[in-house]
Design a protein around this motif. Structure first.
Motif, PDB file in Angstrom:
ATOM      1  N   VAL A  10       1.096  -1.141   0.269  1.00  0.00           N
ATOM      2  CA  VAL A  10      -0.173  -0.062   0.107  1.00  0.00           C
ATOM      3  C   VAL A  10       0.590   1.149  -0.123  1.00  0.00           C
ATOM      4  CG1 VAL A  10      -1.810   0.910   1.214  1.00  0.00           C
ATOM      5  CG2 VAL A  10      -1.485  -1.236   1.123  1.00  0.00           C
ATOM      6  N   ILE A  11       0.414   2.121  -1.466  1.00  0.00           N
ATOM      7  CA  ILE A  11       1.848   3.588  -0.661  1.00  0.00           C
ATOM      8  C   ILE A  11       0.616   4.099  -0.840  1.00  0.00           C
ATOM      9  CG2 ILE A  11       3.720   1.847  -1.614  1.00  0.00           C
ATOM     10  CD1 ILE A  11       3.220   3.705  -4.169  1.00  0.00           C
ATOM     11  N   GLY A  12       0.271   5.455  -0.723  1.00  0.00           N
ATOM     12  CA  GLY A  12      -0.300   7.051  -0.457  1.00  0.00           C
ATOM     13  C   GLY A  12       0.422   7.854  -1.104  1.00  0.00           C
ATOM     14  N   ALA A  13       0.037   8.937  -0.808  1.00  0.00           N
ATOM     15  CA  ALA A  13       1.503  10.438  -1.491  1.00  0.00           C
ATOM     16  C   ALA A  13       1.108  11.603  -0.720  1.00  0.00           C
ATOM     17  CB  ALA A  13       0.536  10.397  -2.262  1.00  0.00           C
ATOM     18  N   ASP A  14       1.754  13.032  -0.875  1.00  0.00           N
ATOM     19  CA  ASP A  14       1.973  14.013   0.079  1.00  0.00           C
ATOM     20  C   ASP A  14       2.929  13.054   1.490  1.00  0.00           C
ATOM     21  OD1 ASP A  14      -0.091  15.101  -1.622  1.00  0.00           O
ATOM     22  OD2 ASP A  14      -1.922  15.041  -0.217  1.00  0.00           O
ATOM     23  N   ASP A  15       2.987  12.653   1.957  1.00  0.00           N
ATOM     24  CA  ASP A  15       3.872  12.969   2.763  1.00  0.00           C
ATOM     25  C   ASP A  15       3.635  12.982   4.376  1.00  0.00           C
ATOM     26  OD1 ASP A  15       6.093  12.022   4.340  1.00  0.00           O
ATOM     27  OD2 ASP A  15       7.460  12.782   3.568  1.00  0.00           O
ATOM     28  N   LEU A  16       2.401  13.049   4.879  1.00  0.00           N
ATOM     29  CA  LEU A  16       1.888  13.581   5.699  1.00  0.00           C
ATOM     30  C   LEU A  16       1.942  12.854   6.838  1.00  0.00           C
ATOM     31  CD1 LEU A  16      -2.134  13.719   4.561  1.00  0.00           C
ATOM     32  CD2 LEU A  16      -0.340  15.405   4.581  1.00  0.00           C
ATOM     33  N   MET A  17       2.093  13.678   7.857  1.00  0.00           N
ATOM     34  CA  MET A  17       2.612  13.551   9.394  1.00  0.00           C
ATOM     35  C   MET A  17       1.975  11.932   9.759  1.00  0.00           C
ATOM     36  SD  MET A  17       4.244  13.164  12.098  1.00  0.00           S
ATOM     37  CE  MET A  17       4.306  14.821  12.583  1.00  0.00           C
ATOM     38  N   LEU A  18       0.840  11.804   9.426  1.00  0.00           N
ATOM     39  CA  LEU A  18      -0.002  10.799   9.816  1.00  0.00           C
ATOM     40  C   LEU A  18       0.513   8.937   9.212  1.00  0.00           C
ATOM     41  CD1 LEU A  18      -2.108   9.465   7.403  1.00  0.00           C
ATOM     42  CD2 LEU A  18      -3.197  11.113   8.159  1.00  0.00           C
ATOM     43  N   GLY A  19       0.909   8.608   8.125  1.00  0.00           N
ATOM     44  CA  GLY A  19       2.081   8.151   7.728  1.00  0.00           C
ATOM     45  C   GLY A  19       2.547   7.180   7.507  1.00  0.00           C
TER      46      GLY A  19
ATOM     47  N   LEU B 112       2.666   7.395  11.355  1.00  0.00           N
ATOM     48  CA  LEU B 112       2.699   7.342  12.549  1.00  0.00           C
ATOM     49  C   LEU B 112       1.787   5.685  12.247  1.00  0.00           C
ATOM     50  CD1 LEU B 112       1.247  10.702  13.684  1.00  0.00           C
ATOM     51  CD2 LEU B 112       3.613   9.827  14.158  1.00  0.00           C
ATOM     52  N   LEU B 113       1.409   5.128  11.176  1.00  0.00           N
ATOM     53  CA  LEU B 113       1.631   3.790  10.681  1.00  0.00           C
ATOM     54  C   LEU B 113       2.001   3.119  10.835  1.00  0.00           C
ATOM     55  CD1 LEU B 113      -1.392   5.293   7.141  1.00  0.00           C
ATOM     56  CD2 LEU B 113      -1.506   5.299  10.297  1.00  0.00           C
ATOM     57  N   ARG B 114       1.326   1.812  11.432  1.00  0.00           N
ATOM     58  CA  ARG B 114       2.776   0.569  10.907  1.00  0.00           C
ATOM     59  C   ARG B 114       1.324  -0.367  10.089  1.00  0.00           C
ATOM     60  NH1 ARG B 114       4.484   4.374  13.092  1.00  0.00           N
ATOM     61  NH2 ARG B 114       6.010   3.806  15.077  1.00  0.00           N
ATOM     62  N   PRO B 115       2.282  -1.035   8.842  1.00  0.00           N
ATOM     63  CA  PRO B 115       4.043  -0.651   8.546  1.00  0.00           C
ATOM     64  C   PRO B 115       3.404   0.830   8.340  1.00  0.00           C
ATOM     65  CG  PRO B 115       2.683  -2.300   6.872  1.00  0.00           C
ATOM     66  CD  PRO B 115       1.666  -1.750   8.514  1.00  0.00           C
ATOM     67  N   ARG B 116       4.590   1.159   8.506  1.00  0.00           N
ATOM     68  CA  ARG B 116       4.712   2.505   8.371  1.00  0.00           C
ATOM     69  C   ARG B 116       4.724   2.765   6.665  1.00  0.00           C
ATOM     70  NH1 ARG B 116       8.451   2.115  12.385  1.00  0.00           N
ATOM     71  NH2 ARG B 116       8.919   3.554  13.976  1.00  0.00           N
ATOM     72  N   LEU B 117       3.428   4.098   6.404  1.00  0.00           N
ATOM     73  CA  LEU B 117       2.909   4.064   5.297  1.00  0.00           C
ATOM     74  C   LEU B 117       4.572   4.752   3.879  1.00  0.00           C
ATOM     75  CD1 LEU B 117       0.721   3.598   3.629  1.00  0.00           C
ATOM     76  CD2 LEU B 117       0.561   6.039   4.437  1.00  0.00           C
ATOM     77  N   SER B 118       4.896   3.315   2.906  1.00  0.00           N
ATOM     78  CA  SER B 118       5.467   4.318   1.949  1.00  0.00           C
ATOM     79  C   SER B 118       4.377   5.814   1.159  1.00  0.00           C
ATOM     80  CB  SER B 118       5.745   3.038   1.127  1.00  0.00           C
ATOM     81  OG  SER B 118       6.293   2.480   1.533  1.00  0.00           O
ATOM     82  N   THR B 119       5.312   5.838   0.550  1.00  0.00           N
ATOM     83  CA  THR B 119       4.496   7.294   0.005  1.00  0.00           C
ATOM     84  C   THR B 119       4.998   8.011  -1.112  1.00  0.00           C
ATOM     85  OG1 THR B 119       2.925   9.499   0.582  1.00  0.00           O
ATOM     86  CG2 THR B 119       4.881   9.356   1.666  1.00  0.00           C
ATOM     87  N   VAL B 120       4.150   8.907  -1.563  1.00  0.00           N
ATOM     88  CA  VAL B 120       5.055  10.097  -2.527  1.00  0.00           C
ATOM     89  C   VAL B 120       5.340  11.410  -2.168  1.00  0.00           C
ATOM     90  CG1 VAL B 120       5.173  11.280  -4.747  1.00  0.00           C
ATOM     91  CG2 VAL B 120       4.343   8.410  -4.707  1.00  0.00           C
TER      92      VAL B 120
END
Lengths: 321, 321
Positions: free
Chosen positions: B261-270, B272-280
């Motif tokens: 799972v990956i997200g985008a915007d690199d917010l703080m909440l990513g 804090l998740l477990r597993p830590r969120l990969s993001t753009v």
DNA sequence: TTGAAAGCGTTACCAC
DNA sequence: GTGGTAACGCTTTCAA
């Protein structure tokens, strides 16, 4: 735009404003409308309000800190409601300009009404605005200002709600997170005070916990958690709660077994945490009601200023407390 | 303000504007200043700009959907930078008014520059604004508009970054979450297109996943996850990623083992998740640069319109992919 | 039914 | 040095 359609400026004004007092012939109307469209004519708001002596502009200072979805939705609703009443909402963006200086800057635009979230407006500022023609000044803050209508945002009740809940759940050593970010004091201070009031006269104690919105700050706070000896924490809002809860979990502190954690604002993210985050649901004022208050005040500027307490607070108990 | 200090209006103007071309005696100056203070005089912006033929107002439409911290910070920086250049930033709030109609409403205020995020402005609208005196029109969108300066927000690159990363990690059946909320299409569509481009000509497939920002919608999507047969998902942004990740975990789907799972915007909440969120990680344009672009365009309206591609995208690899 | 003119608050320009 | 005057674009009153 002027003599483009071979008519006078007055005629143009009549046609474009649909003035019913005078009757203009259909052919003339058409000629004017066509000329206006062809020339891409747009009326000049400044000239209009200069002549009229008033405008339909409702001015709000643009917030200078990130706002959450709650405020966004409120603002949207407010803009929609004021738009229906034929007002134009304008957010005035000026960073670093505060207090009376800001009020003077707003007054230059001669808005018919001014809506000020936060406590950055004094009696002096209200006077300046009123003297410059503002027929309504409304503050959204914890305290009212002389001469202005007030929507009292009762953040104190939010804190009280949190404190009472934690006490009822048997917690006695209660931490309250206070964000270190500037611009949030006017929310965080009354929330802290509310917790204090809820626990006054009981055997519970309240500890203020300054916290910056950074992982490292939360980790530092969590590292000394056991020595703090707290069994509950009210974390200002859901975002700070998430930050702190994660740091506590990384320190193997059981939630809610060892420490109860609650937030506020009832954001989506609280429902996605494990344990699910208990939170104080906050009801912002209805944009429609506020729009009606503004309209009432504009139509009847002489009336006494209204003061309403808004921001209903209710506890949403989930798993973290 | 006029004959309050027993002087002419012109003299008042000279004193308050510190006009250096004419010399006013000190006593007169004092008298004027005192009278101004006593009366609470505030200059009338409309009259001033009517006379001057131009204003220093930079107009932006107020966003009509919740904006994240990224945009808030950008806006703040922009307002600060434009303020330093002596412009006044005003966000025009009108919901439900779109396209050329909106452009006409903005033009009534005769702003010196207009900044339009989103693709809600056509060539026609630009013409109306320019004809009404706007010396600079700047769009922030995926595509440029004839006659306007453009900051091309390259959301396509965000999607490309995500797609390439997932492919490199060995994923071949890739879902892309597309928010159902309105107002987000102009961001989500190019992000999806970017993923498609990254995987074109490979053996990977892309599946579009419409998703409303609600727990129940995420739960429904997660319930049919195994039959979808996906091994990765790019979730539009970190918030949707958090929503979906939680739903998948509730279905006992291992992340990233079964599905990345990956997200985008690199917010703080990513973080804090477990597993830590990969993001753009997304780099918005610098408010200072944009302010300078506006200023340049205002000073030299004849120059060719500039087009810059902004929004640097870079992968932040954490644990969820 | 239409047009001419005044005046809103400013500021640039010219007489005083 | 100072003060009158005109003009910006518009609405409204009054006269034609």
């Amino acid at each position: 735009m002027a003599r483009l359609a071979g008519v006078s400026r007055a005629t143009v004004s009549y046609v474009l404003n649909n003035t019913s007092a005078v009757r203009i012939s259909e052919p003339t109307r058409r000629r004017v409308r066509e000329a206006a469209k062809e020339l891409g004519y747009v009326p000049h708001a400044a000239a209009r309000s200069l002549r009229a002596g008033h405008s339909r502009m409702v001015l709000m200072p643009a917030p200078d800190f990130p706002v959450g979805p709650l405020y966004s939705r409120f603002l949207d609703e407010l803009q929609w409601a004021l738009g229906r009443l034929d007002y134009t909402v304008v957010q005035y963006g000026a960073v670093g300009v505060r207090g009376d200086e800001a009020a003077r800057a707003w007054a230059e635009l001669r808005p018919v009404a001014v809506l000020v979230p936060g406590s950055d407006l004094g009696t002096k500022g209200v006077t300046v605005l009123k003297r410059s023609g503002a027929r309504a000044v409304v503050t959204l803050a914890s305290e009212s200002v002389e001469g202005a209508h007030a929507l009292l945002l009762d953040h104190e009740a939010v804190g009280h709600c949190a404190g009472a809940h934690l006490y009822a759940r048997g917690r006695r050593r209660i931490g309250v997170v206070v964000p270190e970010e500037s611009g949030l004091e006017s929310f965080s201070a009354p929330r802290l005070a509310g917790v204090r009031r809820a626990l006054r006269g009981t055997d519970a104690t309240v500890v203020e916990l300054p916290l910056a919105y950074e992982e490292s700050a939360a980790a530092r706070l969590a590292a000394r958690w056991r020595e703090l000896g707290l069994d509950a924490v009210f974390a200002y809002n859901d975002e700070y709660a998430m930050l702190l809860m994660r740091a506590l979990q990384d320190e193997d502190i059981d939630i809610p077994g060892h420490t109860a954690v609650i937030g506020a604002d009832d954001l989506m993210l609280g429902r996605l945490l494990r344990p699910r985050l208990s939170t104080v649901h906050v009801e912002l004022p209805s944009g429609r009601d506020l729009a009606e208050l503004v309209d009432r005040a504009v139509r009847n500027p002489g009336a006494a200023t209204e003061t309403h307490t808004v921001l209903g607070a209710s506890m949403v108990h989930r798993e973290s407390s």
